[in-house]
Design a protein around this motif. Structure first.
Motif, short mmCIF file in Angstrom:
data_model
loop_
_atom_site.label_atom_id
_atom_site.label_comp_id
_atom_site.label_asym_id
_atom_site.label_seq_id
_atom_site.Cartn_x
_atom_site.Cartn_y
_atom_site.Cartn_z
N GLN A 1 5.36 24.98 63.17
CA GLN A 1 4.27 25.55 62.39
C GLN A 1 3.56 24.43 61.64
O GLN A 1 4.13 23.37 61.39
N VAL A 2 2.33 24.72 61.25
CA VAL A 2 1.53 23.74 60.53
C VAL A 2 2.09 23.55 59.13
O VAL A 2 2.36 24.52 58.42
N GLN A 3 2.26 22.30 58.75
CA GLN A 3 2.69 21.97 57.40
C GLN A 3 1.84 20.83 56.86
O GLN A 3 1.54 19.87 57.58
N LEU A 4 1.46 20.96 55.60
CA LEU A 4 0.71 19.93 54.90
C LEU A 4 1.45 19.65 53.59
O LEU A 4 1.62 20.55 52.78
N LEU A 20 -3.79 9.71 46.66
CA LEU A 20 -3.06 10.88 47.13
C LEU A 20 -2.82 10.75 48.63
O LEU A 20 -3.64 10.19 49.35
N SER A 21 -1.70 11.30 49.08
CA SER A 21 -1.37 11.32 50.50
C SER A 21 -1.09 12.75 50.92
O SER A 21 -0.61 13.56 50.12
N CYS A 22 -1.39 13.04 52.16
CA CYS A 22 -1.07 14.36 52.73
C CYS A 22 -0.50 14.14 54.12
O CYS A 22 -1.22 13.70 55.02
N ALA A 23 0.78 14.43 54.27
CA ALA A 23 1.45 14.30 55.55
C ALA A 23 1.36 15.62 56.30
O ALA A 23 1.71 16.68 55.76
N ALA A 24 0.87 15.56 57.52
CA ALA A 24 0.63 16.77 58.32
C ALA A 24 1.58 16.83 59.50
O ALA A 24 2.00 15.80 60.04
N SER A 25 1.90 18.04 59.92
CA SER A 25 2.74 18.23 61.09
C SER A 25 2.45 19.60 61.69
O SER A 25 1.88 20.48 61.03
N GLY A 26 2.85 19.76 62.95
CA GLY A 26 2.72 21.06 63.60
C GLY A 26 1.43 21.28 64.38
O GLY A 26 1.20 22.38 64.88
N PHE A 27 0.59 20.25 64.45
CA PHE A 27 -0.64 20.37 65.23
C PHE A 27 -1.09 18.95 65.62
O PHE A 27 -0.53 17.97 65.15
N THR A 28 -2.10 18.87 66.47
CA THR A 28 -2.60 17.57 66.92
C THR A 28 -3.52 17.01 65.84
O THR A 28 -4.72 17.26 65.82
#
Length: 116
Positions: A1-4, A20-28
């Motif tokens: 699933q998408v996570q930010l 600030l940083s935003c690590a994303a996962s779950g999508f391209t």
């Protein structure tokens, strides 16, 4: 699933800087525009900056132009918001955002407080 997952907020004095940083996962990640929003106490959430996937084209709210920079590292699936010359009116919870298909996703937010 998408996570930010946003991080990097904190207390900073007026005129100071914060990233600030935003690590994303779950999508391209590399195929999607990424945005930062903020919500100050008693105010509506507003768009701060967006970086598009193609050519890394960027747009900023008038209130932060010339002071904030948005960038992305597609190898790390991370988007950054470099904030310089911070003002007390920049105090807010900052949220990472992306649209994937028909859905809009938000990170939990990170608090930035600009105060002496």
């Amino acid at each position: 699933q998408v996570q930010l997952v946003a991080s990097g907020g904190g207390l900073v004095q007026p005129g100071g800087s914060l990233t600030l940083s935003c690590a994303a996962s779950g999508f391209t990640f590399s195929s999607h525009a990424m945005s930062w929003y903020r919500q100050a106490p008693g105010k509506e959430r507003e768009l701060v900056a967006v970086i598009f996937s193609i050519g890394s084209f960027t747009k900023f709210a008038d209130s932060v132009k010339g002071r904030f920079t948005i960038s992305r590292d597609n190898a790390k699936n991370t988007v950054y918001l470099q904030m310089n010359s911070l003002k007390p009116e920049d105090t807010a919870v900052y949220y990472c955002n992306c649209g994937v298909g028909p859905l809009n996703y938000w990170g939990k937010g990170t608090l930035v407080t600009v105060s002496s």
